[in-house]
Motif scaffolding. Structure first.
Motif, PDB file in Angstrom:
ATOM      1  N   LEU A   1       7.420  41.953 -11.726  1.00 28.57           N
ATOM      2  CA  LEU A   1       7.923  42.055 -13.099  1.00 28.57           C
ATOM      3  C   LEU A   1       9.415  42.365 -13.129  1.00 28.57           C
ATOM      4  CD1 LEU A   1       5.005  44.142 -14.643  1.00 28.57           C
ATOM      5  CD2 LEU A   1       5.509  41.743 -15.138  1.00 28.57           C
ATOM      6  N   ALA A   2       9.855  43.205 -12.191  1.00 27.70           N
ATOM      7  CA  ALA A   2      11.249  43.663 -12.199  1.00 27.70           C
ATOM      8  C   ALA A   2      12.209  42.696 -11.518  1.00 27.70           C
ATOM      9  CB  ALA A   2      11.340  45.029 -11.522  1.00 27.70           C
ATOM     10  N   SER A   3      11.658  41.709 -10.804  1.00 28.13           N
ATOM     11  CA  SER A   3      12.503  40.806 -10.026  1.00 28.13           C
ATOM     12  C   SER A   3      12.871  39.553 -10.798  1.00 28.13           C
ATOM     13  CB  SER A   3      11.773  40.406  -8.728  1.00 28.13           C
ATOM     14  OG  SER A   3      12.498  39.420  -8.042  1.00 28.13           O
ATOM     15  N   ASP A   4      14.115  39.128 -10.641  1.00 29.80           N
ATOM     16  CA  ASP A   4      14.546  37.851 -11.207  1.00 29.80           C
ATOM     17  C   ASP A   4      14.468  36.726 -10.183  1.00 29.80           C
ATOM     18  OD1 ASP A   4      15.182  38.907 -13.729  1.00 29.80           O
ATOM     19  OD2 ASP A   4      17.138  39.583 -13.012  1.00 29.80           O
ATOM     20  N   ALA A   5      14.180  37.081  -8.938  1.00 29.43           N
ATOM     21  CA  ALA A   5      14.150  36.085  -7.859  1.00 29.43           C
ATOM     22  C   ALA A   5      12.878  35.250  -7.945  1.00 29.43           C
ATOM     23  CB  ALA A   5      14.228  36.787  -6.506  1.00 29.43           C
ATOM     24  N   PRO A   6      12.946  33.995  -7.486  1.00 27.11           N
ATOM     25  CA  PRO A   6      11.731  33.176  -7.440  1.00 27.11           C
ATOM     26  C   PRO A   6      10.686  33.829  -6.540  1.00 27.11           C
ATOM     27  CG  PRO A   6      13.695  31.834  -7.081  1.00 27.11           C
ATOM     28  CD  PRO A   6      14.138  33.262  -7.008  1.00 27.11           C
ATOM     29  N   LEU A   7       9.426  33.734  -6.939  1.00 30.02           N
ATOM     30  CA  LEU A   7       8.341  34.327  -6.162  1.00 30.02           C
ATOM     31  C   LEU A   7       7.372  33.235  -5.739  1.00 30.02           C
ATOM     32  CD1 LEU A   7       7.606  37.450  -8.384  1.00 30.02           C
ATOM     33  CD2 LEU A   7       8.857  37.396  -6.232  1.00 30.02           C
ATOM     34  N   PRO A   8       6.857  33.311  -4.515  1.00 32.38           N
ATOM     35  CA  PRO A   8       5.893  32.297  -4.068  1.00 32.38           C
ATOM     36  C   PRO A   8       4.660  32.300  -4.959  1.00 32.38           C
ATOM     37  CG  PRO A   8       6.650  33.662  -2.234  1.00 32.38           C
ATOM     38  CD  PRO A   8       7.145  34.313  -3.478  1.00 32.38           C
ATOM     39  N   ALA A   9       4.180  31.117  -5.264  1.00 33.25           N
ATOM     40  CA  ALA A   9       3.010  31.014  -6.134  1.00 33.25           C
ATOM     41  C   ALA A   9       1.800  31.725  -5.540  1.00 33.25           C
ATOM     42  CB  ALA A   9       2.686  29.543  -6.386  1.00 33.25           C
ATOM     43  N   ALA A  10       1.673  31.683  -4.209  1.00 29.36           N
ATOM     44  CA  ALA A  10       0.531  32.338  -3.565  1.00 29.36           C
ATOM     45  C   ALA A  10       0.523  33.834  -3.851  1.00 29.36           C
ATOM     46  CB  ALA A  10       0.575  32.087  -2.058  1.00 29.36           C
ATOM     47  N   ARG A  11       1.714  34.450  -3.905  1.00 29.99           N
ATOM     48  CA  ARG A  11       1.793  35.883  -4.202  1.00 29.99           C
ATOM     49  C   ARG A  11       1.377  36.140  -5.650  1.00 29.99           C
ATOM     50  NH1 ARG A  11       7.453  38.639  -3.129  1.00 29.99           N
ATOM     51  NH2 ARG A  11       6.893  37.895  -1.048  1.00 29.99           N
ATOM     52  N   LEU A  12       1.805  35.291  -6.561  1.00 28.20           N
ATOM     53  CA  LEU A  12       1.449  35.452  -7.967  1.00 28.20           C
ATOM     54  C   LEU A  12      -0.053  35.324  -8.169  1.00 28.20           C
ATOM     55  CD1 LEU A  12       4.337  33.259  -9.421  1.00 28.20           C
ATOM     56  CD2 LEU A  12       4.222  35.764  -9.425  1.00 28.20           C
ATOM     57  N   VAL A  13      -0.661  34.392  -7.452  1.00 26.38           N
ATOM     58  CA  VAL A  13      -2.114  34.207  -7.549  1.00 26.38           C
ATOM     59  C   VAL A  13      -2.840  35.432  -7.004  1.00 26.38           C
ATOM     60  CG1 VAL A  13      -4.067  32.839  -6.734  1.00 26.38           C
ATOM     61  CG2 VAL A  13      -1.954  31.692  -7.445  1.00 26.38           C
ATOM     62  N   ARG A  14      -2.369  35.972  -5.888  1.00 27.82           N
ATOM     63  CA  ARG A  14      -3.007  37.151  -5.292  1.00 27.82           C
ATOM     64  C   ARG A  14      -2.948  38.339  -6.257  1.00 27.82           C
ATOM     65  NH1 ARG A  14      -0.182  37.435  -0.927  1.00 27.82           N
ATOM     66  NH2 ARG A  14       1.321  39.009  -1.577  1.00 27.82           N
ATOM     67  N   ILE A  15      -1.800  38.530  -6.884  1.00 18.25           N
ATOM     68  CA  ILE A  15      -1.669  39.627  -7.845  1.00 18.25           C
ATOM     69  C   ILE A  15      -2.641  39.414  -9.010  1.00 18.25           C
ATOM     70  CG2 ILE A  15      -0.131  40.771  -9.477  1.00 18.25           C
ATOM     71  CD1 ILE A  15       2.211  39.971  -7.614  1.00 18.25           C
ATOM     72  N   ALA A  16      -2.688  38.193  -9.522  1.00 18.78           N
ATOM     73  CA  ALA A  16      -3.551  37.895 -10.664  1.00 18.78           C
ATOM     74  C   ALA A  16      -5.006  38.230 -10.356  1.00 18.78           C
ATOM     75  CB  ALA A  16      -3.414  36.425 -11.049  1.00 18.78           C
ATOM     76  N   ARG A  17      -5.448  37.899  -9.170  1.00 18.66           N
ATOM     77  CA  ARG A  17      -6.858  38.116  -8.812  1.00 18.66           C
ATOM     78  C   ARG A  17      -7.186  39.596  -8.597  1.00 18.66           C
ATOM     79  NH1 ARG A  17      -7.328  32.769  -4.851  1.00 18.66           N
ATOM     80  NH2 ARG A  17      -7.599  31.265  -6.568  1.00 18.66           N
ATOM     81  N   ARG A  18      -6.181  40.390  -8.307  1.00 20.63           N
ATOM     82  CA  ARG A  18      -6.416  41.811  -8.047  1.00 20.63           C
ATOM     83  C   ARG A  18      -6.177  42.702  -9.268  1.00 20.63           C
ATOM     84  NH1 ARG A  18      -3.671  42.847  -2.033  1.00 20.63           N
ATOM     85  NH2 ARG A  18      -5.132  41.528  -0.867  1.00 20.63           N
ATOM     86  N   LEU A  19      -5.756  42.107 -10.359  1.00 22.46           N
ATOM     87  CA  LEU A  19      -5.334  42.887 -11.530  1.00 22.46           C
ATOM     88  C   LEU A  19      -6.367  43.864 -12.088  1.00 22.46           C
ATOM     89  CD1 LEU A  19      -3.163  40.800 -14.008  1.00 22.46           C
ATOM     90  CD2 LEU A  19      -2.607  42.944 -12.882  1.00 22.46           C
ATOM     91  N   PRO A  20      -7.665  43.570 -12.079  1.00 20.77           N
ATOM     92  CA  PRO A  20      -8.605  44.532 -12.671  1.00 20.77           C
ATOM     93  C   PRO A  20      -8.489  45.942 -12.113  1.00 20.77           C
ATOM     94  CG  PRO A  20      -9.706  42.440 -12.339  1.00 20.77           C
ATOM     95  CD  PRO A  20      -8.347  42.316 -11.684  1.00 20.77           C
ATOM     96  N   ALA A  21      -7.987  46.084 -10.896  1.00 22.36           N
ATOM     97  CA  ALA A  21      -7.905  47.411 -10.283  1.00 22.36           C
ATOM     98  C   ALA A  21      -6.960  48.355 -11.008  1.00 22.36           C
ATOM     99  CB  ALA A  21      -7.475  47.281  -8.817  1.00 22.36           C
ATOM    100  N   ILE A  22      -6.039  47.833 -11.829  1.00 20.83           N
ATOM    101  CA  ILE A  22      -5.086  48.732 -12.494  1.00 20.83           C
ATOM    102  C   ILE A  22      -5.706  49.447 -13.687  1.00 20.83           C
ATOM    103  CG2 ILE A  22      -3.131  47.304 -11.773  1.00 20.83           C
ATOM    104  CD1 ILE A  22      -2.841  46.426 -14.723  1.00 20.83           C
ATOM    105  N   GLY A  23      -6.924  49.072 -14.081  1.00 19.91           N
ATOM    106  CA  GLY A  23      -7.555  49.692 -15.231  1.00 19.91           C
ATOM    107  C   GLY A  23      -7.180  49.001 -16.522  1.00 19.91           C
ATOM    108  N   GLY A  24      -7.669  49.558 -17.629  1.00 15.35           N
ATOM    109  CA  GLY A  24      -7.473  48.901 -18.912  1.00 15.35           C
ATOM    110  C   GLY A  24      -8.486  47.779 -19.094  1.00 15.35           C
ATOM    111  N   SER A  25      -8.394  47.097 -20.208  1.00 15.46           N
ATOM    112  CA  SER A  25      -9.322  46.011 -20.520  1.00 15.46           C
ATOM    113  C   SER A  25      -8.726  44.662 -20.127  1.00 15.46           C
ATOM    114  CB  SER A  25      -9.629  46.008 -22.017  1.00 15.46           C
ATOM    115  OG  SER A  25      -8.464  45.634 -22.754  1.00 15.46           O
TER     116      SER A  25
END
Length: 443
Positions: free
Chosen positions: A363-387
């Motif tokens: 979120l804080a970075s302006d640099a391009p990020l590999p799509a594979a990293r973005l996908v990994r984060i997306a799949r792990r998101l439920p762990a942060i809590g919230g709905s």
């Protein structure tokens, strides 16, 4: 030994204290503003009311503020002392005190399990169920929420006090598990059984928003105003759901009006209120909508809390507020606090190492990020809590970042993760229709 009307047994011979504590329990379950005065009345009648002292601690704990850890520990000490003076108290009281101690040790899931065990020992215990669901919700334990509510309701008499509130807990857990039809049916039943059950009402609103039933969702929430309008700050959250439905319509003026009138009608440091406001402005930002100076008010709160990494979900919204306001220095401090917190050994530190820190850096970075990293984060998101609805602001951000790469498969994978939680919507359709986001769109 006295039993209150919601089933909790107290080692107490003060009927006034027990009745007032039951009033506090109802206010907690109904998200009403009367919990604090009712609890104060209960403790005035019996300063050694063990459950009252424990509830004081939980009230501090769930606000997830660093400065409230000490008061929560003081409440735990008072509860333990009261328990000792009452010869060990009742099993229900002992479970509340033990669960509070476990939660203060940073083990929310274990604390919830202790509360659920107390509920499983006897039918119809409302407060342990409500507290356990809150803890599992904060811990990102969606399967645990559903399992706990299912066990609690298995032997709950439909005629017993609190049954509608318990149904509301199950409805929300079903919705978060993706069992939308069941969630709606149980949520409607909850509201019918207990009209004050804003949580069940809210579960049905979740279903409608997730299902893309915008008009029906608006009508459901508007028709229920007499119920949720009397809530505590939970009313701001239900108004947030209403604003999301109007956002799906593209009715930006209506969204901003709701923001000012009902989502953020007054300044608040409560992380739940901040999450409502920050995530709504961030969505508008993504759609290129000018929001005036609204970020500045949030920036003031976020700067004051930029080093507080008590709860990952809350800290990520603090980070969004700082980024939305253009406060890069504050955002760097917030990120540094998260990096320090990730060195710990408790649940929230593990959440940071698993996904929270990587999301914050993205979120804080302006640099391009590999799509594979973005996908990994997306799949792990439920762990942060919230709905699912609350985390969607992060999924949208990840999707936009993926759309800015040349990896179309990466964008599709992020959108597929998002579509497991909700029907494709206007946002997803806009991304799918073009190789890159429109210039107005931002992460």
């Amino acid at each position: 030994m006295l039993t209150d009307r919601y089933g909790l047994r107290h080692a107490c011979d003060h009927p006034v204290a027990v009745a007032a504590f039951a009033d506090a329990t109802r206010a907690v379950a109904a998200h009403r503003p009367g919990a604090a005065p009712a609890l104060e009345a209960a403790l005035a009648a019996d300063a050694d009311l063990v459950a009252g002292r424990a509830l004081e601690g939980f009230a501090c704990l769930v606000l997830a503020r660093a400065e409230l850890v000490a008061p929560a520990r003081a409440a735990l000490g008072a509860a333990r002392a009261a328990l000792a003076r009452k010869g060990g108290g009742s099993p229900d009281e002992a479970a509340l005190v033990e669960a509070l101690a476990i939660a203060l040790d940073g083990r929310f899931r274990d604390a919830a399990a202790r509360l659920e065990a107390a509920g499983a020992a006897r039918d119809g215990l409302l407060l342990p169920l409500k507290l356990a669901q809150s803890l599992r919700f904060m811990a990102g334990d969606l399967p645990g929420m559903l399992a706990g509510a299912t066990v609690a309701l298995a032997r709950w008499d439909a005629a017993a006090p609190g049954f509608g509130f318990a149904l509301g807990c199950r409805a929300f857990a079903l919705e978060e598990a993706g069992l939308l039809a069941q969630a709606e049916a149980v949520g409607r039943r909850a509201v019918a059984a207990e009209p004050a059950d804003a949580w069940g009402l809210h579960a049905v609103a979740h279903v409608m928003e997730t299902d893309g039933r915008v008009r029906e969702g608006v009508a459901w929430i508007e028709a229920a105003r007499p119920a949720w309008g009397g809530c505590n700050n939970f009313a701001f959250h239900i108004a947030w759901h209403l604003a999301l439905l109007h956002l799906e319509r593209g009715a930006h003026d209506a969204v901003l009006a709701l923001y000012d009138r009902e989502v953020r009608p007054c300044p608040s440091e409560d992380f739940r209120d901040m999450a409502n406001a920050v995530s709504l402005l961030w969505r508008l930002r993504q759609e290129g909508v000018a929001v005036g100076d609204r970020w500045e008010e949030l920036r003031g709160v976020a700067r004051a809390r930029r080093r507080d990494a008590t709860l990952v979900f809350a800290a990520l919204h603090t980070l969004l507020a700082l980024l939305g306001a253009g406060d890069r220095a504050g955002a760097r401090e917030c990120l540094a606090a998260l990096e320090d917190r990730a060195e710990g050994a408790d649940e929230q530190a593990r959440v940071l190492r698993h996904v929270g820190l990587e999301l914050a850096r993205a979120l804080a970075s302006d640099a391009p990020l590999p799509a594979a990293r973005l996908v990994r984060i997306a799949r792990r998101l439920p762990a942060i809590g919230g709905s699912h609805a609350q985390r969607d602001v992060f999924l949208r951000s990840l999707a936009l970042r993926a759309a800015g790469t040349a990896d179309r498969d990466g964008l599709d994978a992020v959108l597929e993760t998002r579509h497991r939680l909700r029907r494709p919507d206007r946002f997803a359709a806009g991304l799918a229709a073009c190789d890159r986001p429109e210039p107005a769109l931002a992460t």
